[in-house]
Design a protein around this motif. Structure first.
Motif, PDB file in Angstrom:
ATOM      1  N   LEU A 147      -2.005   3.836  -3.822  1.00 46.43           N
ATOM      2  CA  LEU A 147      -1.732   2.849  -4.856  1.00 46.43           C
ATOM      3  C   LEU A 147      -1.611   1.497  -4.175  1.00 46.43           C
ATOM      4  CD1 LEU A 147       0.928   4.890  -6.813  1.00 46.43           C
ATOM      5  CD2 LEU A 147      -1.367   4.306  -7.642  1.00 46.43           C
ATOM      6  N   TYR A 148      -2.201   0.482  -4.779  1.00 49.58           N
ATOM      7  CA  TYR A 148      -2.125  -0.876  -4.259  1.00 49.58           C
ATOM      8  C   TYR A 148      -1.371  -1.730  -5.266  1.00 49.58           C
ATOM      9  CZ  TYR A 148      -6.074   0.918  -1.508  1.00 49.58           C
ATOM     10  OH  TYR A 148      -6.895   1.677  -0.702  1.00 49.58           O
ATOM     11  N   VAL A 149      -0.252  -2.289  -4.837  1.00 49.17           N
ATOM     12  CA  VAL A 149       0.505  -3.202  -5.679  1.00 49.17           C
ATOM     13  C   VAL A 149       0.027  -4.602  -5.309  1.00 49.17           C
ATOM     14  CG1 VAL A 149       2.790  -4.028  -6.353  1.00 49.17           C
ATOM     15  CG2 VAL A 149       2.482  -1.628  -5.675  1.00 49.17           C
ATOM     16  N   THR A 150      -0.623  -5.270  -6.263  1.00 49.50           N
ATOM     17  CA  THR A 150      -1.156  -6.607  -5.999  1.00 49.50           C
ATOM     18  C   THR A 150      -0.262  -7.655  -6.652  1.00 49.50           C
ATOM     19  OG1 THR A 150      -2.578  -6.782  -7.960  1.00 49.50           O
ATOM     20  CG2 THR A 150      -3.484  -5.607  -6.038  1.00 49.50           C
ATOM     21  N   SER A 151      -0.693  -8.890  -6.580  1.00 49.81           N
ATOM     22  CA  SER A 151       0.103  -9.976  -7.146  1.00 49.81           C
ATOM     23  C   SER A 151       0.204  -9.890  -8.658  1.00 49.81           C
ATOM     24  CB  SER A 151      -0.507 -11.317  -6.746  1.00 49.81           C
ATOM     25  OG  SER A 151      -1.826 -11.416  -7.260  1.00 49.81           O
ATOM     26  N   ASN A 152      -0.682  -9.128  -9.300  1.00 47.12           N
ATOM     27  CA  ASN A 152      -0.649  -9.083 -10.759  1.00 47.12           C
ATOM     28  C   ASN A 152      -1.013  -7.736 -11.380  1.00 47.12           C
ATOM     29  OD1 ASN A 152      -3.352  -9.041 -10.203  1.00 47.12           O
ATOM     30  ND2 ASN A 152      -3.821 -11.001 -11.141  1.00 47.12           N
ATOM     31  N   ALA A 153      -1.059  -6.674 -10.603  1.00 47.32           N
ATOM     32  CA  ALA A 153      -1.440  -5.373 -11.157  1.00 47.32           C
ATOM     33  C   ALA A 153      -1.183  -4.252 -10.150  1.00 47.32           C
ATOM     34  CB  ALA A 153      -2.926  -5.378 -11.547  1.00 47.32           C
ATOM     35  N   ASP A 205      -6.602   4.044  -5.744  1.00 49.47           N
ATOM     36  CA  ASP A 205      -7.774   4.309  -4.912  1.00 49.47           C
ATOM     37  C   ASP A 205      -7.791   5.794  -4.600  1.00 49.47           C
ATOM     38  OD1 ASP A 205      -9.740   4.509  -2.961  1.00 49.47           O
ATOM     39  OD2 ASP A 205      -8.950   2.874  -1.732  1.00 49.47           O
ATOM     40  N   ASP A 206      -8.735   6.526  -5.195  1.00 53.02           N
ATOM     41  CA  ASP A 206      -8.829   7.972  -4.971  1.00 53.02           C
ATOM     42  C   ASP A 206      -9.720   8.319  -3.784  1.00 53.02           C
ATOM     43  OD1 ASP A 206     -11.408   7.538  -5.916  1.00 53.02           O
ATOM     44  OD2 ASP A 206     -11.195   8.806  -7.693  1.00 53.02           O
ATOM     45  N   GLY A 207     -10.188   7.305  -3.062  1.00 58.66           N
ATOM     46  CA  GLY A 207     -11.071   7.521  -1.918  1.00 58.66           C
ATOM     47  C   GLY A 207     -12.525   7.320  -2.270  1.00 58.66           C
ATOM     48  N   LYS A 208     -12.851   7.352  -3.565  1.00 61.45           N
ATOM     49  CA  LYS A 208     -14.226   7.133  -4.014  1.00 61.45           C
ATOM     50  C   LYS A 208     -14.374   5.794  -4.708  1.00 61.45           C
ATOM     51  CE  LYS A 208     -14.695  12.053  -4.673  1.00 61.45           C
ATOM     52  NZ  LYS A 208     -14.247  13.030  -5.608  1.00 61.45           N
ATOM     53  N   SER A 209     -13.346   5.425  -5.471  1.00 57.66           N
ATOM     54  CA  SER A 209     -13.382   4.152  -6.184  1.00 57.66           C
ATOM     55  C   SER A 209     -11.956   3.637  -6.385  1.00 57.66           C
ATOM     56  CB  SER A 209     -14.079   4.306  -7.540  1.00 57.66           C
ATOM     57  OG  SER A 209     -13.325   5.159  -8.376  1.00 57.66           O
ATOM     58  N   ILE A 210     -11.861   2.340  -6.678  1.00 55.73           N
ATOM     59  CA  ILE A 210     -10.576   1.709  -6.944  1.00 55.73           C
ATOM     60  C   ILE A 210     -10.525   1.396  -8.434  1.00 55.73           C
ATOM     61  CG2 ILE A 210      -9.107  -0.288  -6.483  1.00 55.73           C
ATOM     62  CD1 ILE A 210     -10.419  -0.455  -3.713  1.00 55.73           C
ATOM     63  N   LYS A 211      -9.454   1.853  -9.091  1.00 51.36           N
ATOM     64  CA  LYS A 211      -9.321   1.707 -10.537  1.00 51.36           C
ATOM     65  C   LYS A 211      -8.083   0.881 -10.868  1.00 51.36           C
ATOM     66  CE  LYS A 211      -7.632   5.134 -13.084  1.00 51.36           C
ATOM     67  NZ  LYS A 211      -7.494   6.404 -13.783  1.00 51.36           N
ATOM     68  N   LEU A 212      -8.270  -0.117 -11.735  1.00 52.12           N
ATOM     69  CA  LEU A 212      -7.162  -0.921 -12.233  1.00 52.12           C
ATOM     70  C   LEU A 212      -6.341  -0.085 -13.205  1.00 52.12           C
ATOM     71  CD1 LEU A 212      -5.615  -3.584 -12.892  1.00 52.12           C
ATOM     72  CD2 LEU A 212      -7.441  -4.061 -14.559  1.00 52.12           C
ATOM     73  N   LEU A 213      -5.028  -0.030 -13.001  1.00 51.23           N
ATOM     74  CA  LEU A 213      -4.140   0.654 -13.935  1.00 51.23           C
ATOM     75  C   LEU A 213      -3.631  -0.411 -14.916  1.00 51.23           C
ATOM     76  CD1 LEU A 213      -2.283   2.963 -11.400  1.00 51.23           C
ATOM     77  CD2 LEU A 213      -4.355   3.424 -12.737  1.00 51.23           C
ATOM     78  N   ILE A 215       0.883  -1.160   0.000  1.00 52.38           N
ATOM     79  CA  ILE A 215       0.000   0.000   0.000  1.00 52.38           C
ATOM     80  C   ILE A 215       0.922   1.211   0.000  1.00 52.38           C
ATOM     81  CG2 ILE A 215      -1.729   1.305   1.272  1.00 52.38           C
ATOM     82  CD1 ILE A 215      -2.538  -1.366   2.600  1.00 52.38           C
ATOM     83  N   VAL A 216       0.746   2.106  -0.978  1.00 51.55           N
ATOM     84  CA  VAL A 216       1.630   3.255  -1.122  1.00 51.55           C
ATOM     85  C   VAL A 216       0.784   4.520  -1.152  1.00 51.55           C
ATOM     86  CG1 VAL A 216       3.379   4.347  -2.567  1.00 51.55           C
ATOM     87  CG2 VAL A 216       3.277   1.848  -2.422  1.00 51.55           C
ATOM     88  N   LYS A 217       1.066   5.443  -0.242  1.00 49.93           N
ATOM     89  CA  LYS A 217       0.366   6.729  -0.233  1.00 49.93           C
ATOM     90  C   LYS A 217       0.900   7.573  -1.377  1.00 49.93           C
ATOM     91  CE  LYS A 217      -0.848  10.557   2.857  1.00 49.93           C
ATOM     92  NZ  LYS A 217      -2.029  10.850   2.098  1.00 49.93           N
ATOM     93  N   CYS A 218      -0.003   8.160  -2.132  1.00 48.24           N
ATOM     94  CA  CYS A 218       0.413   9.071  -3.190  1.00 48.24           C
ATOM     95  C   CYS A 218      -0.199  10.441  -2.922  1.00 48.24           C
ATOM     96  CB  CYS A 218       0.058   8.519  -4.568  1.00 48.24           C
ATOM     97  SG  CYS A 218      -1.656   8.053  -4.817  1.00 48.24           S
ATOM     98  N   THR A 219      -0.024  11.366  -3.833  1.00 49.28           N
ATOM     99  CA  THR A 219      -0.474  12.742  -3.598  1.00 49.28           C
ATOM    100  C   THR A 219      -1.935  12.799  -3.186  1.00 49.28           C
ATOM    101  OG1 THR A 219       1.136  13.524  -5.209  1.00 49.28           O
ATOM    102  CG2 THR A 219      -0.617  15.047  -4.593  1.00 49.28           C
ATOM    103  N   GLU A 220      -2.780  12.101  -3.906  1.00 50.64           N
ATOM    104  CA  GLU A 220      -4.201  12.039  -3.562  1.00 50.64           C
ATOM    105  C   GLU A 220      -4.630  10.584  -3.633  1.00 50.64           C
ATOM    106  OE1 GLU A 220      -6.133  14.584  -6.334  1.00 50.64           O
ATOM    107  OE2 GLU A 220      -5.326  16.397  -5.452  1.00 50.64           O
ATOM    108  N   GLY A 221      -4.725   9.930  -2.511  1.00 50.07           N
ATOM    109  CA  GLY A 221      -5.164   8.553  -2.472  1.00 50.07           C
ATOM    110  C   GLY A 221      -4.045   7.569  -2.219  1.00 50.07           C
TER     111      GLY A 221
END
Length: 179
Positions: free
Chosen positions: A96-102, A106-114, A88-94
């Motif tokens: 980032l989640y580093v998962t096993s494959n992606a 997370d901007d606080g409202k929704s989680i988006k796959l990059l 779990i990495v804090k960024c400027t706003e929200g």
């Protein structure tokens, strides 16, 4: 596996049987399967500005902890496509989640796959708007803004052609001295 110092001065330790809160060298509280920690193997933790804790698990997404209790969960229903969350990495706003494959944002409202980014990543360090992403391919370097906007074409891959002669590995912890 890891430990962090919390804003209240306690130390939060992730072990094989869950989480332990230490205060003044003694156990202050614990969280285990009996408390709703369905996967007790916590890989990464982050305290948010409101004092709640995000705890990334090795198979059950992310637990949200507040006042020594599990108060929420982030998983597939919330948009997290992998149950294994390495970092779990804090960024400027929200976050980032580093998962096993992606990587997910997370901007606080929704989680988006990059989904425009390389998939076998280990960790992210962000400094002055720049991202350093360790991966099985090498070290990706680019702007935080481009990563969050799912624009990986602007990232540079530092690999053997740049002189990186050995592989990076997962399940290690990075250190950045910004003093």
């Amino acid at each position: 596996r890891s430990s962090i110092e919390l804003s209240d001065g306690r130390i939060l330790v992730a072990g094989t049987n869950g989480l332990v809160f230490l205060k003044d060298g003694k156990i202050d509280a614990t969280l285990s399967e009996a408390d709703g920690l369905n996967n007790q193997y916590i890989l990464s933790m982050m305290e948010r500005d409101d004092g709640s804790i995000l705890a990334a698990s090795d198979g059950d997404g992310i637990y949200i902890i507040k006042d020594n209790r599990i108060v929420g969960h982030k998983g597939k229903e919330e948009g997290l496509g992998s149950a294994v969350v390495l970092r779990i990495v804090k960024c400027t706003e929200g976050y980032l989640y580093v998962t096993s494959n992606a990587i997910y944002y997370d901007d606080g409202k929704s989680i988006k796959l990059l989904d425009d980014f390389y998939s076998n990543n280990y960790d992210i360090i962000i400094k002055d708007g720049r991202c350093w992403i360790s991966s099985s391919a090498g070290l990706y370097v680019g702007d935080e803004k481009d990563l969050k906007e799912n624009n990986s074409t602007e990232f540079t891959l530092m690999d053997e052609s740049w002189g990186l002669t050995s592989s990076l590995n997962s399940n290690s912890w990075n250190y950045l001295d910004i003093s």
